[in-house]
Motif scaffolding. Sequence first.
Motif, PDB file in Angstrom:
ATOM      1  N   HIS A 261       0.976  -0.888   0.201  1.00 56.39           N
ATOM      2  CA  HIS A 261       0.124  -0.246  -0.125  1.00 56.39           C
ATOM      3  C   HIS A 261       0.906   0.802   0.123  1.00 56.39           C
ATOM      4  N   GLN A 262       2.005   1.678   1.025  1.00 60.93           N
ATOM      5  CA  GLN A 262       2.690   2.534   0.787  1.00 60.93           C
ATOM      6  C   GLN A 262       3.597   3.138  -0.684  1.00 60.93           C
ATOM      7  N   MET A 263       3.828   1.678  -0.958  1.00 60.25           N
ATOM      8  CA  MET A 263       4.921   1.706  -2.254  1.00 60.25           C
ATOM      9  C   MET A 263       3.848   2.076  -3.808  1.00 60.25           C
ATOM     10  N   TRP A 264       2.595   1.440  -3.376  1.00 58.26           N
ATOM     11  CA  TRP A 264       1.684   1.861  -4.163  1.00 58.26           C
ATOM     12  C   TRP A 264       1.683   3.893  -4.164  1.00 58.26           C
ATOM     13  N   LEU A 265       1.776   3.782  -3.314  1.00 57.27           N
ATOM     14  CA  LEU A 265       1.113   6.034  -2.856  1.00 57.27           C
ATOM     15  C   LEU A 265       2.451   6.200  -3.403  1.00 57.27           C
ATOM     16  N   ARG A 266       3.512   5.813  -3.078  1.00 62.82           N
ATOM     17  CA  ARG A 266       4.865   6.906  -3.586  1.00 62.82           C
ATOM     18  C   ARG A 266       4.959   6.552  -5.141  1.00 62.82           C
ATOM     19  N   ARG A 267       4.293   4.923  -5.394  1.00 63.66           N
ATOM     20  CA  ARG A 267       4.501   5.118  -7.151  1.00 63.66           C
ATOM     21  C   ARG A 267       3.124   6.080  -7.360  1.00 63.66           C
ATOM     22  N   GLN A 268       1.867   6.210  -7.447  1.00 67.51           N
ATOM     23  CA  GLN A 268       1.250   6.687  -7.650  1.00 67.51           C
ATOM     24  C   GLN A 268       1.458   8.587  -7.802  1.00 67.51           C
ATOM     25  N   THR A 269       1.851   8.801  -6.161  1.00 67.75           N
ATOM     26  CA  THR A 269       2.321   9.918  -5.875  1.00 67.75           C
ATOM     27  C   THR A 269       3.167  10.926  -6.901  1.00 67.75           C
ATOM     28  N   THR A 270       4.154   9.813  -7.633  1.00 70.09           N
ATOM     29  CA  THR A 270       5.221   9.848  -8.102  1.00 70.09           C
ATOM     30  C   THR A 270       4.881  10.180  -9.662  1.00 70.09           C
ATOM     31  N   LYS A 271       4.368   9.370 -10.407  1.00 68.84           N
ATOM     32  CA  LYS A 271       3.882   9.228 -11.448  1.00 68.84           C
ATOM     33  C   LYS A 271       3.130   9.208 -11.960  1.00 68.84           C
ATOM     34  N   PHE A 272       1.911   9.614 -11.573  1.00 68.61           N
ATOM     35  CA  PHE A 272       0.340  10.093 -11.523  1.00 68.61           C
ATOM     36  C   PHE A 272      -0.140  11.273 -11.055  1.00 68.61           C
ATOM     37  N   ASN A 273      -1.205  11.761 -11.841  1.00 65.38           N
ATOM     38  CA  ASN A 273      -1.801  13.677 -11.396  1.00 65.38           C
ATOM     39  C   ASN A 273      -2.633  13.284 -11.200  1.00 65.38           C
TER      40      ASN A 273
END
Length: 390
Positions: A261-273
């Motif tokens: 969950h933490q990794m996906w949140l980090r991924r989305q906040t980095t690569k997705f607006n």
Amino acid sequence: MQLNPHYRDLKQSYLFSTIAKKVNAYSAAHPQADLIRLGIGDVTLPLVPAVIDALHAAVEEQAHQQTFHGYGDEQGYGFLRDAIATYYKTRNVSLDPSEIFISDGAKSDLGNILDLFSQDNTVLIPDPVYPVYVDTNVMAGRRILFLDANESNGFLPLPDPSVSADLIYLCSPNNPTGAVYSRDDLQKWVDYANDQQAVLLFDAAYECFITDDSLPHSIYELDGAERCAIEFCSFSKMAGFTGTRCGWTVVPHTLQNGVLHQMWLRRQTTKFNGVPYIVQKGAAACFTNEGMRQIRETLAYYQQNAQVLSKTLDALGIWYTGGTNSPYVWMKCPHGMDSWAFFDFLLAQAQVVGTPGAGFGQNGNDFFRLTAFGDCNQTREACIRLQNLI
């Protein structure tokens, strides 16, 4: 500079691109042909009024400084995540809205989720299967094992304890076969994933077509799924958002002790607006009482098409899966044809376009997919042509 060498391992073109080229070539040579398209799984009915009204209202909000919305949370607006969590409660599934991530569609997230996993993971994928599962892992260079989905098991293979895997893809109702796992059989997959300490990637994009109350709509209806599964779902087929683009992914806090969950949140906040505010307001309208009523009417239209296709194949004595609890019918090709030969035959002799099963894997060579997402009158006409041809 070096290129990603794994792209050389992909097929030369995406399945539906190949179909489009064949159909365009036929149309150019036969400009008067009355083609009926039952191939690509795109919807044909418009967005329901409740969604349109919400979209219009959101556009108007964007015209005024007091109600204008710029950047939103990358994981989605709270009003939509809350609405989806409430929707899950109708299936006796309790989710925290923070476990729900809004996306531009299930297809994107099914590929993007792989950012979280090592290239060294072994992936278990059914054959036949939606091409995105395979292609995105080929691009990453992962080792892929294929599940043998076939006529004898109704295209619903069960886990083999002797096979080890780290990532497991399942889709139910299935694309392309239309087959749906029972609660007991899906529980076997959840138990297997937990025993393997694997992550189950569950595609529930077609859950809205399930009418049999004994069949699970969500992987989280099964005991222990919150410890092993990520679920992907979409407004594309539920509410006709194929051109509007919106979906969601559920990553439970209990999965891998919250690390994923933490990794996906980090991924989305980095690569997705994030998905546009306007689109999310339209999506939220789906879950209002009026929105759900209107959506059920649209789904009933497609379900009727599926019944027409199924009755036609029954009359012809052709074996198939799907048609019930699914918008797809997966038929065995007649006269011993392989799927591409039947595609060419059906196009040339009946001007009907379907999808060759070979495009979904080796086990699809002798099968053919028809979609119920077409126009009602055209679907009936296609069935008449099919009966006359076969």
